[in-house]
Design a protein around this motif. Structure first.
Motif, mmCIF file in Angstrom:
data_model
loop_
_atom_site.group_PDB
_atom_site.id
_atom_site.type_symbol
_atom_site.label_atom_id
_atom_site.label_comp_id
_atom_site.label_asym_id
_atom_site.label_seq_id
_atom_site.Cartn_x
_atom_site.Cartn_y
_atom_site.Cartn_z
ATOM 1 N N THR A 102 -8.825 0.165 -4.506
ATOM 2 C CA THR A 102 -8.682 1.312 -5.447
ATOM 3 C C THR A 102 -8.015 1.449 -6.911
ATOM 4 O O THR A 102 -7.146 0.328 -7.073
ATOM 5 C CB THR A 102 -7.646 2.312 -4.509
ATOM 6 N N SER A 158 -0.956 -2.872 -9.082
ATOM 7 C CA SER A 158 -0.388 -3.608 -7.948
ATOM 8 C C SER A 158 0.837 -4.258 -8.105
ATOM 9 O O SER A 158 1.271 -4.163 -9.375
ATOM 10 C CB SER A 158 -1.509 -4.751 -7.548
ATOM 11 N N THR A 178 -1.151 -0.607 -4.799
ATOM 12 C CA THR A 178 -2.073 -1.484 -3.780
ATOM 13 C C THR A 178 -2.239 -2.669 -3.837
ATOM 14 O O THR A 178 -1.891 -3.225 -4.824
ATOM 15 C CB THR A 178 -3.299 -0.588 -3.991
ATOM 16 N N LYS A 190 -5.258 1.648 -8.427
ATOM 17 C CA LYS A 190 -3.774 1.926 -8.578
ATOM 18 C C LYS A 190 -3.440 0.294 -8.935
ATOM 19 O O LYS A 190 -4.122 -0.711 -9.008
ATOM 20 C CB LYS A 190 -3.282 2.273 -7.146
ATOM 21 N N GLY A 242 -7.037 -5.650 0.202
ATOM 22 C CA GLY A 242 -6.794 -4.289 -0.379
ATOM 23 C C GLY A 242 -8.127 -3.701 -0.474
ATOM 24 O O GLY A 242 -9.144 -4.107 -0.255
ATOM 25 N N GLN A 243 -8.050 -2.310 -0.756
ATOM 26 C CA GLN A 243 -9.052 -1.324 -0.747
ATOM 27 C C GLN A 243 -9.823 -1.391 -2.003
ATOM 28 O O GLN A 243 -10.917 -0.833 -2.382
ATOM 29 C CB GLN A 243 -8.572 0.046 -0.382
ATOM 30 N N GLU A 274 0.784 -1.166 0.042
ATOM 31 C CA GLU A 274 -0.051 0.183 0.139
ATOM 32 C C GLU A 274 1.083 1.266 0.069
ATOM 33 O O GLU A 274 0.781 2.142 0.948
ATOM 34 C CB GLU A 274 -1.054 0.053 1.213
#
Length: 145
Positions: free
Chosen positions: A44, A48, A34, A46, A41-42, A19
């Motif tokens: 989001t 990885s 992320t 982004k 994870g959230q 993160e």
């Protein structure tokens, strides 16, 4: 081999783990990353660490394919798109997880046959240092689209 024998070196630093942020010492690579949602994870928008691995493998193998085709003298142009599918699997033998990596190759132009294609795929696998580093560590597949 010591570091002085290296043809190319880069230093990539991650701050904040999965993160966090990843950047290179040369300054032209900087990306927030992320954890995939499947690993808590959230979710989001982004990239990885698995996206980074996939991009690195596709890029390396694509270049190796072009070099292998030149060696065999049966390519007339840039001729392949490469995508990487990374599957994270449970590892019942060692615990945790392991990877299955499939390189999906779409060829364009040139003069091709299944025999020539397989020969180029095999030669490219030997030219790509990332694939060589992963040999025996995960399941590696190359599939022609």
């Amino acid at each position: 081999m010591d570091l002085n024998d290296a043809v190319y070196s880069t230093l990539v630093t991650v701050k904040g783990g999965r993160e966090g942020n990843v950047s290179s010492d040369h300054g032209n690579f900087n990306l927030d990353i992320t954890t995939p949602e499947a690993f808590g994870g959230q979710g989001t928008p982004k990239g990885s660490y698995l996206d980074l691995l996939g991009a690195a493998l596709a890029s390396c193998y694509s270049n190796a394919l072009q070099e292998a085709a030149r060696i065999d003298d049966h390519v007339e142009e840039a001729f392949a798109d490469v995508a990487t599918q990374i599957d994270v699997l449970k590892d019942p033998e060692r615990g945790g997880f392991k990877l299955r990596i499939t390189l999906l190759v779409k060829l364009f132009g040139g003069r091709y046959s299944d025999i020539l294609d397989q020969r180029v795929f095999d030669e490219a696998s030997g030219l790509c240092p990332l694939l060589k580093a992963l040999e025996g560590e995960c399941e590696l597949l190359v599939r022609k689209l």
